[in-house]
Each structure stands twice: as structure tokens, then as C-alpha cells.
Design a protein around this motif. Sequence first.
Motif, PDB file in Angstrom:
ATOM      1  N   THR A 127       0.811  -1.223   0.000  1.00 22.92           N
ATOM      2  CA  THR A 127       0.000   0.000   0.000  1.00 22.92           C
ATOM      3  C   THR A 127       0.841   1.268   0.000  1.00 22.92           C
ATOM      4  O   THR A 127       0.614   2.176  -0.808  1.00 22.92           O
ATOM      5  N   LYS A 128       1.788   1.355   0.904  1.00 24.75           N
ATOM      6  CA  LYS A 128       2.593   2.576   1.021  1.00 24.75           C
ATOM      7  C   LYS A 128       3.681   2.660  -0.036  1.00 24.75           C
ATOM      8  O   LYS A 128       4.063   3.756  -0.453  1.00 24.75           O
ATOM      9  N   GLY A 130       3.358   1.262  -3.015  1.00 24.30           N
ATOM     10  CA  GLY A 130       2.733   1.284  -4.332  1.00 24.30           C
ATOM     11  C   GLY A 130       3.225   0.189  -5.252  1.00 24.30           C
ATOM     12  O   GLY A 130       3.222   0.342  -6.477  1.00 24.30           O
ATOM     13  N   GLU A 210     -12.051   0.691  -5.364  1.00 22.93           N
ATOM     14  CA  GLU A 210     -11.174   1.318  -4.370  1.00 22.93           C
ATOM     15  C   GLU A 210     -11.298   2.840  -4.366  1.00 22.93           C
ATOM     16  O   GLU A 210     -11.331   3.471  -3.304  1.00 22.93           O
ATOM     17  N   ARG A 214     -12.438   5.118  -1.205  1.00 27.78           N
ATOM     18  CA  ARG A 214     -11.550   6.136  -0.624  1.00 27.78           C
ATOM     19  C   ARG A 214     -12.258   7.487  -0.549  1.00 27.78           C
ATOM     20  O   ARG A 214     -12.145   8.202   0.444  1.00 27.78           O
ATOM     21  N   ASN A 219     -10.242   4.666   4.912  1.00 29.16           N
ATOM     22  CA  ASN A 219      -8.799   4.510   4.707  1.00 29.16           C
ATOM     23  C   ASN A 219      -8.553   3.171   4.019  1.00 29.16           C
ATOM     24  O   ASN A 219      -8.423   2.132   4.667  1.00 29.16           O
ATOM     25  N   THR A 220      -8.485   3.180   2.703  1.00 28.27           N
ATOM     26  CA  THR A 220      -8.382   1.943   1.929  1.00 28.27           C
ATOM     27  C   THR A 220      -7.058   1.214   2.175  1.00 28.27           C
ATOM     28  O   THR A 220      -7.023  -0.027   2.140  1.00 28.27           O
ATOM     29  N   ASP A 221      -5.987   1.978   2.412  1.00 25.70           N
ATOM     30  CA  ASP A 221      -4.692   1.338   2.697  1.00 25.70           C
ATOM     31  C   ASP A 221      -4.764   0.508   3.972  1.00 25.70           C
ATOM     32  O   ASP A 221      -4.281  -0.625   4.024  1.00 25.70           O
ATOM     33  N   TRP A 222      -5.384   1.053   4.996  1.00 22.55           N
ATOM     34  CA  TRP A 222      -5.499   0.350   6.269  1.00 22.55           C
ATOM     35  C   TRP A 222      -6.394  -0.880   6.131  1.00 22.55           C
ATOM     36  O   TRP A 222      -6.148  -1.913   6.753  1.00 22.55           O
ATOM     37  N   LYS A 224      -6.662  -2.726   3.392  1.00 24.72           N
ATOM     38  CA  LYS A 224      -5.835  -3.738   2.723  1.00 24.72           C
ATOM     39  C   LYS A 224      -4.831  -4.358   3.686  1.00 24.72           C
ATOM     40  O   LYS A 224      -4.610  -5.577   3.664  1.00 24.72           O
ATOM     41  N   ILE A 225      -4.219  -3.530   4.520  1.00 27.97           N
ATOM     42  CA  ILE A 225      -3.249  -4.045   5.486  1.00 27.97           C
ATOM     43  C   ILE A 225      -3.920  -5.036   6.428  1.00 27.97           C
ATOM     44  O   ILE A 225      -3.369  -6.102   6.741  1.00 27.97           O
TER      45      ILE A 225
END
Length: 327
Positions: A127-128, A130, A210, A214, A219-222, A224-225
Motif C-alpha cells: 500500500t505505502k 505502491g 477502491e 476512498r 482509509n483503503t490502505d489500512w 488492505k493491510i
Amino acid sequence: MERNTISMKQDSGSRREMIKKFYGEYSVLLVTVVIFVIACIVERESFLTVQNLINILRNNAVVGVMAFGMAFVIISGNIDLSVGSQLVAIGSIILGIMNATGNMIFAMVAGIICSCAFSAITGIIVTKGGVPSFVVTLGLMNIYRSVCMYFMSGGGFYGNSTAYAQISNYSIGGVVPMPIIYLIIVFAAYYYISKHTKLGRYIYAVGSNEKATRLSGINTDWVKIRAFILMGLAVGVASIIETSRMNSINASSSGTSYEMNAIAMVVIGGISMSGGKGNLINTFFGIFILGIINNILTLMGVDVFLVNAIKGFIIILAVLLQKSDKE
């Protein structure tokens, strides 16, 4: 006349939608029934026994547990190719700590925490950083396996606790092996997460669209994590089942092709590789389908070198059926 024509078109469209909905929800169940019937016809005496059906579930319990975690990752629009090698790394950590401290509970908890941490790092890089999850997890697959082979000199670790070995080798009433119980527990927990929690809904939303998710403030990154962390939790549980069953872990042979089998179970179970679609009940049937296929090929005496070719064909067919369903 025009009204009748419009009404007929609406009825026809409604029927198509009903058929499409039925196909999407029950096709995996129908496939399971068909394969089960075929297996009964081909190898009736050997296949249709209680012990053989129990063996199918027990032999696929480890990969099945991983498949439920893989389902969340794929629904979120990602993939994890490192889980087979990660299982070896976590298994070696569990056995190493247990042999050093003699504390079975501490070793298992530490192993699960490490597995969740490894998968969280995977999610952060994806995520971070990319970087596509395919590339990240392909690299991690080689890292985990190579590091384990280095520290174990290409060999393995062995457990020294008979109590730990009973975790997977004990059978309830002498009939139902514990790995089947663990598989059912993980299924129940992950199904609940997918259907009755915000995290489950968010994972589906991220995989489906996605950008829209967003923009809605999530918080789409969180998300996915956390999907990767659920994968890590499943790998941790699978590592305990595997190392307890064998009372060992081998750097070169353990976990081989587990990631591909887990992905196969998920895809056969109707989880869309593009993300955002599918359910864990069908994933459970996917586990059973692949288990039946492996079992019936073994009973028929099919050459071991052809088994993976047949499974590969089935995976491709499952993806093609997904595409035709969308169209």
C-alpha cells in the motif's frame, strides 16, 4: 401491443437476472454435488466411506485454513504468493521457541504474532510502497524460503513435546481429527468477519471499487493491510496445525505449493480474482472440491506428475466461468 412487448421484455430480463443470481450463488454447490456423484460412480467402494471423507478434510485442513485468509486478500484486490514459505518460517519460529523454553503456549502465541507482523509488513509495502502485491509476495516467498534453508542448513527443526504433537494428532471420540475442528472454527470466525463486521464490508468495497471507497472517507490502505493481517493469522494457525501434525518443519519441502493450492481453492470457490466478489461458504466448498479431486486422482492411480496439470486446468476453467458469469 407495445405494453405487452415491454412487459415480455421485462419478464425475460427478470428471468435472466434470477438465473444469473442462482448461478452466482449456487454454482459451486452444484459443481460439488456433480463431482461428488462422479467420484462415487468412478470409485464407489474406495471413495464413499466415512474414513475416506474424513481423510479428505483432514488432509486439506492446513491449506484450507490458509484459503480463508487468502479469500480476504483476493477480495481486497490483491494476492499473496508467500504464504507457503511464510508457513515454514513461522513453523520454525514456533518449534525453535518451544524447544528453547519448553513453553508450548508461549511458542504458539509468539508464532501467530510474528505471522501477523510479517503479513502486516507485506500489506504496508504493497500500500505505502505502491508495489503490486504479486511482485512483493513473490519476492517474500523467495526470502522466507532462502532464509529458512540457510538457518536450517537445508534441513529442518523437530519438536520435543509430545503434548504439542497431540494438538493435531488427537481425534475426538477416536473418529474426528482435530485439524477438521480447527478448519471449521477458522471458517466460522472468518465468515462472521466477512458478513457481520465493518472490516468485512470495507474489504469487499475496496476490492469492488477502491477509488469510490476512498472518496467515501474510508482509509483503503489500512483496510488492505488488515486483510493481509487476516492472512497472517490464518498462516499462523496453519503453521501450528502443520508442525504439530508432523512434529517438525522442513525448510525445503514443507509448505511447497501451498499458496497455489490455497489460491485454487479460493478461485474454484467463486472468489473473483479482480476483487470485490465472492463468499466464504463457497470457498469452503472450493476446499472440498479440490480435496475430492486430489483424492479421486489418487484412488484412480493417476500419475503424480499429471495431478498438478489437471488442477491447473481446473483453475483456468474456474476463471473462465467467472468471466462468463460477468458477461
